[in-house]
Design a protein around this motif. Structure first.
Motif, PDB file in Angstrom:
ATOM      1  N   ALA A 132       1.340   1.373  -7.076  1.00 49.37           N
ATOM      2  CA  ALA A 132      -0.082   1.372  -7.394  1.00 49.37           C
ATOM      3  C   ALA A 132      -0.285   1.181  -8.896  1.00 49.37           C
TER       4      ALA A 132
ATOM      5  N   ASP B 138       2.864  -7.326   2.147  1.00 52.94           N
ATOM      6  CA  ASP B 138       2.065  -6.141   2.419  1.00 52.94           C
ATOM      7  C   ASP B 138       0.579  -6.500   2.434  1.00 52.94           C
ATOM      8  N   LEU B 139      -0.015  -6.467   3.618  1.00 56.97           N
ATOM      9  CA  LEU B 139      -1.418  -6.865   3.731  1.00 56.97           C
ATOM     10  C   LEU B 139      -2.349  -5.879   3.040  1.00 56.97           C
ATOM     11  N   GLY B 140      -1.899  -4.649   2.841  1.00 59.79           N
ATOM     12  CA  GLY B 140      -2.682  -3.683   2.088  1.00 59.79           C
ATOM     13  C   GLY B 140      -2.797  -4.115   0.633  1.00 59.79           C
TER      14      GLY B 140
ATOM     15  N   ALA C 285      -5.310  -6.883   0.316  1.00 54.58           N
ATOM     16  CA  ALA C 285      -6.701  -6.426   0.390  1.00 54.58           C
ATOM     17  C   ALA C 285      -7.147  -5.816  -0.932  1.00 54.58           C
TER      18      ALA C 285
ATOM     19  N   SER D  12     -10.176 -13.279   0.514  1.00 54.55           N
ATOM     20  CA  SER D  12      -9.608 -12.057   1.037  1.00 54.55           C
ATOM     21  C   SER D  12     -10.560 -11.413   2.059  1.00 54.55           C
TER      22      SER D  12
ATOM     23  N   PHE E 108      -9.689 -10.855   6.341  1.00 51.39           N
ATOM     24  CA  PHE E 108      -9.649  -9.588   7.072  1.00 51.39           C
ATOM     25  C   PHE E 108     -10.826  -9.453   8.035  1.00 51.39           C
TER      26      PHE E 108
ATOM     27  N   LEU F 298       0.065  -4.056  12.723  1.00 54.96           N
ATOM     28  CA  LEU F 298       0.130  -3.211  11.530  1.00 54.96           C
ATOM     29  C   LEU F 298      -0.321  -1.775  11.804  1.00 54.96           C
ATOM     30  N   PRO F 299       0.535  -0.773  11.572  1.00 53.69           N
ATOM     31  CA  PRO F 299       0.039   0.598  11.658  1.00 53.69           C
ATOM     32  C   PRO F 299      -0.858   0.876  10.465  1.00 53.69           C
ATOM     33  N   ARG F 300      -1.873   1.706  10.641  1.00 55.19           N
ATOM     34  CA  ARG F 300      -2.848   1.915   9.573  1.00 55.19           C
ATOM     35  C   ARG F 300      -2.779   3.333   9.045  1.00 55.19           C
ATOM     36  N   VAL F 301      -2.808   3.451   7.717  1.00 56.36           N
ATOM     37  CA  VAL F 301      -2.764   4.762   7.109  1.00 56.36           C
ATOM     38  C   VAL F 301      -4.144   5.421   7.217  1.00 56.36           C
ATOM     39  N   ASP F 302      -5.162   4.619   7.521  1.00 57.65           N
ATOM     40  CA  ASP F 302      -6.519   5.156   7.609  1.00 57.65           C
ATOM     41  C   ASP F 302      -6.966   5.356   9.058  1.00 57.65           C
TER      42      ASP F 302
ATOM     43  N   PRO G 227      -2.054   1.231  -0.150  1.00 54.55           N
ATOM     44  CA  PRO G 227      -3.117   0.239  -0.007  1.00 54.55           C
ATOM     45  C   PRO G 227      -3.536   0.076   1.453  1.00 54.55           C
TER      46      PRO G 227
ATOM     47  N   PRO H 124      -5.271  -2.224   4.382  1.00 56.13           N
ATOM     48  CA  PRO H 124      -5.539  -3.644   4.626  1.00 56.13           C
ATOM     49  C   PRO H 124      -7.006  -3.890   4.996  1.00 56.13           C
TER      50      PRO H 124
END
Ligand SMILES: Nc1ncnc2c1ncn2[C@@H]1O[C@H](COP(=O)(O)OP(=O)(O)O)[C@@H](O)[C@H]1O
Ligand SMILES: Nc1ncnc2c1ncn2[C@@H]1O[C@H](COP(=O)(O)OP(=O)(O)O)[C@@H](O)[C@H]1O
Ligand SMILES: [Mg+2]
Ligand SMILES: [Mg+2]
Lengths: 352, 336
Positions: free
Chosen positions: A194, A217-219, A222, A242, A246, A261-265, B269, B271
């Motif tokens: 980061a 890394d798609l994160g 974004a 971008s 998405f 993709l697993p999501r952290v959110d 991050p 996506p």
């Protein structure tokens, strides 16, 4: 699409490597463009040709066993076939590169400062003293504590994150117009990633440079990029801003990536949806759209297994009888190289 | 009720399959002319965790925080400096090796490194049966074929060698090998980190399905916080050899209490460009201190924006913040 000159415009780039097993068709007709101030992300799975594309811009392929075609227009000048001394001036001076592993780019036997100084002296008319002052300034700018002291340190005396910062300092020392960063943070921990990415984008923006950011890394895409090109099997299969990528992913491969993709959110109640099969061998890539063997909506009638779909409408040259030509860009310039791009909505329903 | 739901209930009602109690692992640092021990790497410093049948406990933290060392101590691949590990209530320190290997298995990040390149996959996968059940190669052909099918490969693959497989397929072979003995616990150390996402998703799904069918417990070690959120029931966060926070995943991800957990999550991050624009990222300053000479008190204090004198003098114990889920513990004097 504007007709004004692009900072970098890659047109129909092909790169092949002669190997014992045959010709590896690493890049098979890549189209990319970057304007001043852009942060263009290039995404795709390993082996899709991202690094080979980047190294082509800098003319860094082994010449004796590489075949290259197409055009790499750098501010209007074709770099393919340009003389080596011209390329040497471009490298580092006009276009800088940041690698995943700074140890491959930093020479272990010279201090970090000496390497920045030599870089500056190679590209700018500068006294050694002025170059050293500039090196210290750059190290400070990238957040290296006590830069006047650390400038004399060797690469191994820096931690991984610090080395990557030093690379950024070196890359930006000559005020390049374009920085190509190839997975610059993949080897770093997420908190360091980061820091480094934010630094890279902030500093290049302050210097008015454009960035080509290669990542899987798609994160990261974004968070950092304004434009994205998705690569698959040596071609760009989708390009968009971008937001659009998405919001409305259009190529079945892009849709597949996002669904897997697993999501952290999100707590992950829904199952991940893998893309079936394996990426193709570049010794013998599939005919037509290289993604067709793994594509859930591919059809022979549409030409998926026989004709390469263009990324943008203007390139449409083939006419497939009996079917509507679906491939190409919409009004916004969002390109998707898919004969059945109007059908990808059916895949999106499954996405979270 | 799925095995996973059961697992969450079990966490409060039944005995764990595996529990680690105050595990310490130090590595000696040699130096000088005589190669004497001049210092110690405090890789794991008093970590306690347990995992239940059918449950996945995710372990996250940045490189060097002691995840792999902890996993290896749990499986007795490394001897603990102090503390103990129990399997079904039995101390593993005195357990015969064969019994331990039958009950607890490991899957590594790079299965290639742990597969003998000269053995066919059939031979690799027969081995556990030969060792643990005293069977002959010919007698286990069906078992091996079935095992290959279970992990999404085909029985015909048995005659091939490791190099003939892709990364995703090799990881499936690694999983099949662990499954062969029908273990109670599997420690998975970065099992999908080397795989592209589209391939990774298939392996994650496989692990989830196998757990649903067989009910083994997973200790899932990874630095990827997204994968861990997806696969885990509970999550433990490590920093510099310490477990700083542990709890049900929804608690850890939605209501992190430890400043480090908070910073870690804010750095991942997302996506989604819109979400990314609105995010407030906590950028940690400085670097992780050396595990040879970790800070006194709270090991995170040197990088923490909330640190006070108390953090230097007193090590915060793991405890529940009033009003939190009783399974959510944090080691911090000033929790978020
Ligand atoms: N010097 C080389 N010789 C032969 N093959 C190569 C060489 N460099 C790259 N390749 C092959 O080209 C393809 C694209 O590679 P690369 O651009 O590195 O992919 P990535 O998208 O992961 O960066 C791969 O199949 C790779 O094996
Ligand atoms: N065999 C060893 N000898 C000395 N130090 C080690 C050894 N194995 C690990 N370490 C150290 O222990 C710490 C924890 O390492 P590790 O468990 O591999 O962390 P992680 O898996 O979280 O990245 C690190 O500082 C590492 O350098
Ligand atoms: Mg690459
Ligand atoms: Mg590890």
């Amino acid at each position: 699409m504007s007709t004004s000159q692009r900072l970098l415009q890659i047109e129909d780039l092909t790169v092949g490597f002669k190997t014992e097993d045959g010709l590896v068709q690493a890049v098979r007709g890549v189209d990319l463009s970057i304007d001043d101030g852009d942060v263009l992300a290039v995404v795709g799975e390993s082996g899709s040709g991202k690094s080979v594309t980047a190294l082509s811009v800098l003319g860094l392929h082994p010449q004796n066993r590489t075949t290259m075609g197409g055009r790499i227009m750098w501010q209007g000048e074709n770099l393919i076939g340009a003389p080596e001394d011209r390329l040497r001036r471009v490298r580092g001076g006009e276009i800088a590169m940041i690698f995943q592993d700074p140890l491959t780019a930093l020479n272990p036997v010279y201090s970090v400062g000496r390497q920045i100084i030599e870089m500056l002296q190679a590209h700018r008319e500068m006294s050694r003293q002025a170059a050293k002052a500039r090196a210290v300034e750059m190290l400070g700018l990238v957040g290296i504590p006590q830069p006047a002291r650390r400038v004399d340190n060797f690469p191994h005396e820096f931690s991984g994150g610090m080395r990557q910062r030093a690379m950024i300092a070196m890359a930006l020392a000559c005020d390049p117009k374009l920085v190509i960063a190839d997975e610059p943070t993949t080897a770093l921990d997420v908190t360091v990633q980061a820091q480094v990415l934010e630094l890279l984008v902030d500093i290049t923006r302050e210097h008015g440079a454009a960035v080509m950011l290669i990542t899987h890394d798609l994160g990261v895409v974004a968070g950092m990029a304004n434009k994205v090109a998705v690569m698959y099997a040596g071609r760009v299969v989708e390009d968009a801003t971008s937001e659009e990528l998405f919001d409305a992913p259009t190529h079945p491969y892009t849709v597949g990536l996002l669904r897997s993709l697993p999501r952290v959110d999100s707590d992950g109640g829904e199952q991940l949806i893998p893309i079936g099969g394996q990426p193709p061998s570049m010794l013998n890539p599939p005919a037509g759209c290289a993604f067709h063997p793994r594509c859930p909506i591919a059809r022979s009638e549409s030409g998926c297994d026989s004709q390469i779909p263009p990324l943008h409408e203007s390139e449409q040259v083939t006419v497939v009888t009996g079917t509507r030509l679906g491939s190409g860009s919409d009004d916004s310039g969002h390109g998707a190289a898919c004969w059945r791009r109007d059908e990808t909505d059916s895949l999106l329903g499954v996405r979270a | 009720m799925t095995v996973t739901d059961e697992a969450v209930d079990a966490a409060t009602t039944t005995a764990p399959v595996m529990s680690a109690v105050d595990v310490v692992k130090e590595f000696p640092v040699h130096g000088g002319v005589f190669g004497r021990t001049i210092a110690k790497v405090h890789a794991v410093s008093g970590v306690s965790m347990s995992v239940h049948r059918g449950e996945t406990l995710g372990i996250v933290g940045e490189s060097g925080c002691g995840k792999s060392t902890f996993g290896r101590v749990v499986l007795r691949l490394l001897t603990a400096t102090a503390g103990r590990v129990e399997l079904g209530g039995e101390d593993t320190a005195t357990m015969p090796n064969k019994q331990l290997r039958r009950r607890a298995q490991m899957v590594f990040q790079d299965p290639y490194a742990s597969l003998n390149p000269r053995m066919t996959i059939g031979e690799v996968l027969s081995e556990p049966y030969l060792v643990h059940q005293g069977k002959k190669q010919k007698e286990v052909v069906d078992e091996v074929g079935e095992l290959l099918q279970t992990v999404g490969l085909s029985p015909e693959h048995r005659s091939r060698y490791p190099h003939e497989f892709s990364g995703g397929q090799r990881q499936r072979i690694g999983i099949a090998r662990a499954l062969a003995v029908d273990p109670e616990v599997i420690v998975l150390d970065e099992p999908v980190s080397a795989l592209d996402v589209s391939i990774q998703a298939g392996v994650v799904n496989l692990l989830e399905r196998l757990q649903d069918e067989r009910g083994m417990a997973y200790l899932f070690i990874a630095h990827d916080l997204s994968v861990v959120r997806h696969i885990s029931d509970r999550v433990a966060v490590m920093y510099l050899g310490k477990n700083v926070e542990i709890g049900p995943k929804s608690e850890i991800y939605n209501r992190p209490r430890h400043p480090y957990t908070y910073a870690l999550l804010s750095a991942v991050p997302i996506p989604d460009p819109k979400k990314e624009k609105e995010r407030r990222r906590i950028v940690l300053t400085g670097e992780v201190p050396s595990p040879i000479d970790p800070p006194s008190g709270c090991r995170f204090r040197t990088r923490c924006w909330k640190a006070t004198d108390e953090c230097t003098t007193d090590e915060p114990p793991l405890r529940v913040v009033a009003g939190d889920d009783p399974g959510h513990l944090v080691a911090c004097h000033h929790p978020e």
